[in-house]
Design a protein around this motif. Structure first.
Motif, PDB file in Angstrom:
ATOM      1  N   LEU A   1      31.977 -29.426 -21.444  1.00  0.00           N
ATOM      2  CA  LEU A   1      33.255 -28.734 -21.344  1.00  0.00           C
ATOM      3  C   LEU A   1      33.892 -28.459 -22.701  1.00  0.00           C
ATOM      4  O   LEU A   1      35.047 -28.044 -22.761  1.00  0.00           O
ATOM      5  N   GLY A   2      33.160 -28.661 -23.772  1.00  0.00           N
ATOM      6  CA  GLY A   2      33.706 -28.496 -25.109  1.00  0.00           C
ATOM      7  C   GLY A   2      34.269 -27.114 -25.365  1.00  0.00           C
ATOM      8  O   GLY A   2      35.351 -26.961 -25.945  1.00  0.00           O
ATOM      9  N   GLY A   3      33.568 -26.089 -24.951  1.00  0.00           N
ATOM     10  CA  GLY A   3      34.049 -24.725 -25.145  1.00  0.00           C
ATOM     11  C   GLY A   3      35.347 -24.461 -24.407  1.00  0.00           C
ATOM     12  O   GLY A   3      36.269 -23.836 -24.952  1.00  0.00           O
ATOM     13  N   LEU A   4      35.431 -24.950 -23.204  1.00  0.00           N
ATOM     14  CA  LEU A   4      36.652 -24.758 -22.427  1.00  0.00           C
ATOM     15  C   LEU A   4      37.817 -25.542 -23.017  1.00  0.00           C
ATOM     16  O   LEU A   4      38.963 -25.082 -22.982  1.00  0.00           O
ATOM     17  N   LEU A   5      37.528 -26.704 -23.582  1.00  0.00           N
ATOM     18  CA  LEU A   5      38.577 -27.477 -24.258  1.00  0.00           C
ATOM     19  C   LEU A   5      39.076 -26.761 -25.508  1.00  0.00           C
ATOM     20  O   LEU A   5      40.278 -26.746 -25.781  1.00  0.00           O
ATOM     21  N   VAL A   6      38.166 -26.155 -26.252  1.00  0.00           N
ATOM     22  CA  VAL A   6      38.560 -25.385 -27.440  1.00  0.00           C
ATOM     23  C   VAL A   6      39.439 -24.215 -27.032  1.00  0.00           C
ATOM     24  O   VAL A   6      40.463 -23.930 -27.654  1.00  0.00           O
ATOM     25  N   TRP A   7      39.039 -23.531 -25.985  1.00  0.00           N
ATOM     26  CA  TRP A   7      39.805 -22.398 -25.488  1.00  0.00           C
ATOM     27  C   TRP A   7      41.205 -22.844 -25.047  1.00  0.00           C
ATOM     28  O   TRP A   7      42.204 -22.177 -25.320  1.00  0.00           O
ATOM     29  N   THR A   8      41.295 -23.972 -24.374  1.00  0.00           N
ATOM     30  CA  THR A   8      42.579 -24.498 -23.924  1.00  0.00           C
ATOM     31  C   THR A   8      43.491 -24.840 -25.097  1.00  0.00           C
ATOM     32  O   THR A   8      44.677 -24.500 -25.091  1.00  0.00           O
ATOM     33  N   VAL A   9      42.945 -25.505 -26.092  1.00  0.00           N
ATOM     34  CA  VAL A   9      43.739 -25.856 -27.275  1.00  0.00           C
ATOM     35  C   VAL A   9      44.233 -24.587 -27.962  1.00  0.00           C
ATOM     36  O   VAL A   9      45.400 -24.494 -28.365  1.00  0.00           O
ATOM     37  N   HIS A  10      43.371 -23.611 -28.088  1.00  0.00           N
ATOM     38  CA  HIS A  10      43.756 -22.348 -28.726  1.00  0.00           C
ATOM     39  C   HIS A  10      44.850 -21.654 -27.918  1.00  0.00           C
ATOM     40  O   HIS A  10      45.846 -21.178 -28.480  1.00  0.00           O
ATOM     41  N   PHE A  11      44.676 -21.590 -26.620  1.00  0.00           N
ATOM     42  CA  PHE A  11      45.641 -20.930 -25.741  1.00  0.00           C
ATOM     43  C   PHE A  11      47.029 -21.554 -25.862  1.00  0.00           C
ATOM     44  O   PHE A  11      48.017 -20.859 -26.106  1.00  0.00           O
ATOM     45  N   PHE A  12      47.088 -22.869 -25.726  1.00  0.00           N
ATOM     46  CA  PHE A  12      48.382 -23.541 -25.802  1.00  0.00           C
ATOM     47  C   PHE A  12      48.958 -23.508 -27.218  1.00  0.00           C
ATOM     48  O   PHE A  12      50.172 -23.424 -27.393  1.00  0.00           O
ATOM     49  N   GLY A  13      48.108 -23.576 -28.224  1.00  0.00           N
ATOM     50  CA  GLY A  13      48.583 -23.481 -29.596  1.00  0.00           C
ATOM     51  C   GLY A  13      49.207 -22.132 -29.902  1.00  0.00           C
ATOM     52  O   GLY A  13      50.273 -22.041 -30.526  1.00  0.00           O
ATOM     53  N   LEU A  14      48.559 -21.060 -29.448  1.00  0.00           N
ATOM     54  CA  LEU A  14      49.112 -19.721 -29.672  1.00  0.00           C
ATOM     55  C   LEU A  14      50.432 -19.515 -28.955  1.00  0.00           C
ATOM     56  O   LEU A  14      51.388 -18.989 -29.535  1.00  0.00           O
ATOM     57  N   TYR A  15      50.473 -19.921 -27.710  1.00  0.00           N
ATOM     58  CA  TYR A  15      51.702 -19.711 -26.959  1.00  0.00           C
ATOM     59  C   TYR A  15      52.836 -20.618 -27.421  1.00  0.00           C
ATOM     60  O   TYR A  15      53.996 -20.230 -27.357  1.00  0.00           O
ATOM     61  N   THR A  16      52.525 -21.788 -27.906  1.00  0.00           N
ATOM     62  CA  THR A  16      53.560 -22.648 -28.474  1.00  0.00           C
ATOM     63  C   THR A  16      54.103 -22.045 -29.760  1.00  0.00           C
ATOM     64  O   THR A  16      55.332 -21.973 -29.957  1.00  0.00           O
ATOM     65  N   ALA A  17      53.213 -21.578 -30.620  1.00  0.00           N
ATOM     66  CA  ALA A  17      53.654 -20.972 -31.882  1.00  0.00           C
ATOM     67  C   ALA A  17      54.457 -19.706 -31.635  1.00  0.00           C
ATOM     68  O   ALA A  17      55.491 -19.485 -32.270  1.00  0.00           O
ATOM     69  N   SER A  18      54.014 -18.886 -30.701  1.00  0.00           N
ATOM     70  CA  SER A  18      54.735 -17.630 -30.451  1.00  0.00           C
ATOM     71  C   SER A  18      56.051 -17.867 -29.722  1.00  0.00           C
ATOM     72  O   SER A  18      56.996 -17.095 -29.878  1.00  0.00           O
ATOM     73  N   SER A  19      56.141 -18.919 -28.945  1.00  0.00           N
ATOM     74  CA  SER A  19      57.395 -19.210 -28.240  1.00  0.00           C
ATOM     75  C   SER A  19      58.443 -19.805 -29.174  1.00  0.00           C
ATOM     76  O   SER A  19      59.626 -19.504 -29.055  1.00  0.00           O
ATOM     77  N   ILE A  20      58.009 -20.635 -30.090  1.00  0.00           N
ATOM     78  CA  ILE A  20      58.957 -21.287 -30.988  1.00  0.00           C
ATOM     79  C   ILE A  20      59.303 -20.396 -32.174  1.00  0.00           C
ATOM     80  O   ILE A  20      60.466 -20.247 -32.536  1.00  0.00           O
ATOM     81  N   LEU A  21      58.289 -19.783 -32.765  1.00  0.00           N
ATOM     82  CA  LEU A  21      58.500 -19.031 -34.001  1.00  0.00           C
ATOM     83  C   LEU A  21      58.648 -17.528 -33.784  1.00  0.00           C
ATOM     84  O   LEU A  21      58.925 -16.804 -34.745  1.00  0.00           O
ATOM     85  N   LEU A  22      58.443 -17.060 -32.568  1.00  0.00           N
ATOM     86  CA  LEU A  22      58.521 -15.648 -32.201  1.00  0.00           C
ATOM     87  C   LEU A  22      57.610 -14.796 -33.086  1.00  0.00           C
ATOM     88  O   LEU A  22      56.435 -15.046 -33.156  1.00  0.00           O
TER      89      LEU A  22
END
Length: 96
Positions: free
Chosen positions: A8-29
């Protein structure tokens, strides 16, 4: 447990990327900092997913039995799918 993380390593990488992007875009716009974080996170996740796909593909050749061959195949496919998904998510933010 290690086999599951490998599978499941690939899916975990994708999940981390997904949440990281949306966290950065939500906080920093749409600031420059958000774009830098997006670029760095995308590059790191692409490297990890690519490494996972290559490692899985290389492991298929020296698999001693069918079960190990299957594990390496799934890990390679998971890494390849994660690579495409991370690229798909990160590319629009980097092009604008």
């Amino acid at each position: 447990m290690r086999s599951w993380a490998y599978l499941l390593g690939g899916l975990l990488v994708w999940t981390v990327h997904f949440f990281g992007l949306y966290t950065a875009s939500s906080i920093l716009l749409t600031s420059t900092t958000a774009r830098v974080i997006t670029a760095l996170l995308t590059i790191v996740c692409l490297a990890i997913a690519g490494t996972l796909a290559a490692r899985g593909w290389a492991g298929r050749a020296r698999a001693p039995d069918e079960v190990v061959h299957w594990v390496h195949t799934i890990a390679a496919l998971s890494g390849a799918i994660a690579f495409l998904a991370v690229l798909w998510q990160g590319l629009p933010a980097l092009l604008i």
